[in-house]
Design a protein around this motif. Sequence first.
Motif, short mmCIF file in Angstrom:
data_model
loop_
_atom_site.label_atom_id
_atom_site.label_comp_id
_atom_site.label_asym_id
_atom_site.label_seq_id
_atom_site.Cartn_x
_atom_site.Cartn_y
_atom_site.Cartn_z
N THR A 9 0.78 -0.96 0.00
CA THR A 9 -0.03 0.00 -0.19
C THR A 9 0.62 1.42 0.02
O THR A 9 0.69 2.07 -0.96
CB THR A 9 -0.94 -0.02 1.16
OG1 THR A 9 -1.71 -1.21 1.19
CG2 THR A 9 -1.67 1.15 1.35
N ALA A 10 1.76 1.29 0.63
CA ALA A 10 2.55 2.67 1.00
C ALA A 10 3.41 2.55 -0.41
O ALA A 10 3.44 3.89 -0.74
CB ALA A 10 3.73 2.26 2.28
N ILE A 16 2.17 6.40 -7.45
CA ILE A 16 1.18 6.99 -8.03
C ILE A 16 1.02 8.54 -7.51
O ILE A 16 1.12 9.49 -8.34
CB ILE A 16 -0.27 6.45 -7.68
CG1 ILE A 16 -0.31 4.92 -8.22
CG2 ILE A 16 -1.36 7.24 -8.43
CD1 ILE A 16 -1.80 4.61 -7.87
N GLY A 17 1.36 8.79 -6.30
CA GLY A 17 1.52 10.30 -5.78
C GLY A 17 2.67 11.07 -6.42
O GLY A 17 2.46 11.88 -7.03
N LYS A 18 3.74 10.40 -6.66
CA LYS A 18 4.98 10.99 -7.18
C LYS A 18 4.65 11.15 -8.79
O LYS A 18 5.06 12.38 -9.24
CB LYS A 18 6.26 10.39 -7.25
CG LYS A 18 7.19 10.25 -5.74
CD LYS A 18 8.31 9.61 -5.86
CE LYS A 18 8.96 9.82 -4.45
NZ LYS A 18 10.34 8.97 -4.49
N SER A 36 -8.51 -2.78 -13.62
CA SER A 36 -7.28 -2.31 -14.25
C SER A 36 -6.09 -2.16 -13.35
O SER A 36 -5.11 -2.75 -13.72
CB SER A 36 -7.54 -1.34 -15.27
OG SER A 36 -8.60 -1.68 -16.21
N LEU A 37 -6.15 -1.32 -12.34
CA LEU A 37 -5.07 -0.91 -11.23
C LEU A 37 -4.72 -2.33 -10.65
O LEU A 37 -3.46 -2.62 -10.40
CB LEU A 37 -5.58 0.11 -10.52
CG LEU A 37 -5.69 1.41 -10.90
CD1 LEU A 37 -6.43 2.21 -9.98
CD2 LEU A 37 -4.32 1.90 -11.62
N ILE A 48 -5.92 -1.37 -3.50
CA ILE A 48 -6.22 -0.27 -4.43
C ILE A 48 -7.20 0.74 -3.99
O ILE A 48 -6.93 1.84 -3.92
CB ILE A 48 -6.70 -0.83 -5.70
CG1 ILE A 48 -5.58 -1.59 -6.66
CG2 ILE A 48 -7.31 0.33 -6.60
CD1 ILE A 48 -4.49 -0.79 -7.21
N ARG A 49 -8.31 0.25 -3.29
CA ARG A 49 -9.15 1.06 -2.58
C ARG A 49 -8.50 1.89 -1.60
O ARG A 49 -8.83 3.34 -1.32
CB ARG A 49 -10.31 0.43 -1.96
CG ARG A 49 -11.35 -0.03 -3.21
CD ARG A 49 -12.41 -0.97 -2.80
NE ARG A 49 -13.37 -1.10 -3.92
CZ ARG A 49 -14.42 -2.13 -3.75
NH1 ARG A 49 -14.63 -2.88 -2.55
NH2 ARG A 49 -15.15 -2.59 -4.92
#
Length: 232
Positions: A9-10, A16-18, A36-37, A48-49
């Motif tokens: 998760t981290a 994605i954040g970067k 898809s993710l 993913i959620r």
Amino acid sequence: MQKMTTSKTANLIEIIGKNIVKGNFKEGDIFESEHSLCEEFSVSRGVIREVLQRLSEKGLIEKRMHSCWRVCSKEEWNIFDDDLIDWCFEDRQNQDLYLQFLEFRKEIEPKAIVLATIRANDKDLDNLRCSLNMMQASVDNQDKFAVADSFFHQYLFKATHNNVYAKIGKSISRLLKYSVSRTYRRNEQDMNDTLNTHKEILRAIENRDALLASELVLKVIFRAIELINKGN
């Protein structure tokens, strides 16, 4: 696919954040479906959620109709989020956002230091002296100097004994580590000049001279603005 070595998760939040912060995802872009993710990153829908929810809390994405997720504008980012500060300023990207931080700092820190000058107790003064000693011992090492400088300003905000200022000071302190070691690229003489100004700030606080302390911290901030506008 990028290998995830610790918490899935981290790591996925960071990946994605970067990509959003660096502009690889643009404002208004629609994310792929959760399914898809899940396939792309080989994780469960639950992971993913959670990732999408955490990114939403950081103001990077928002949920739209039909369960779609949209990339938000910079104006919606939670810029006091620790991860976001790291992602934004770990390289020379987002200089416009950094200048906005300096503009905010110019307005808030002189007011904070007035309170700190009035309210600082012996422990606060000892913390400031300790961080100043760290700065003095690190004038030949930008990274260590940056850490010591950030501690000095964090202790300034803590010395207000106001929880709101202390929280803001923590974010500003985190940002300072990047401004010294990466953005300014200061030479040793420049760091010595900065050290001497911080010594003057501490003396002003010890002497309970709030006006002088406020003027000196503004001097530091204006110097930072000058350096970034020069592209140092």
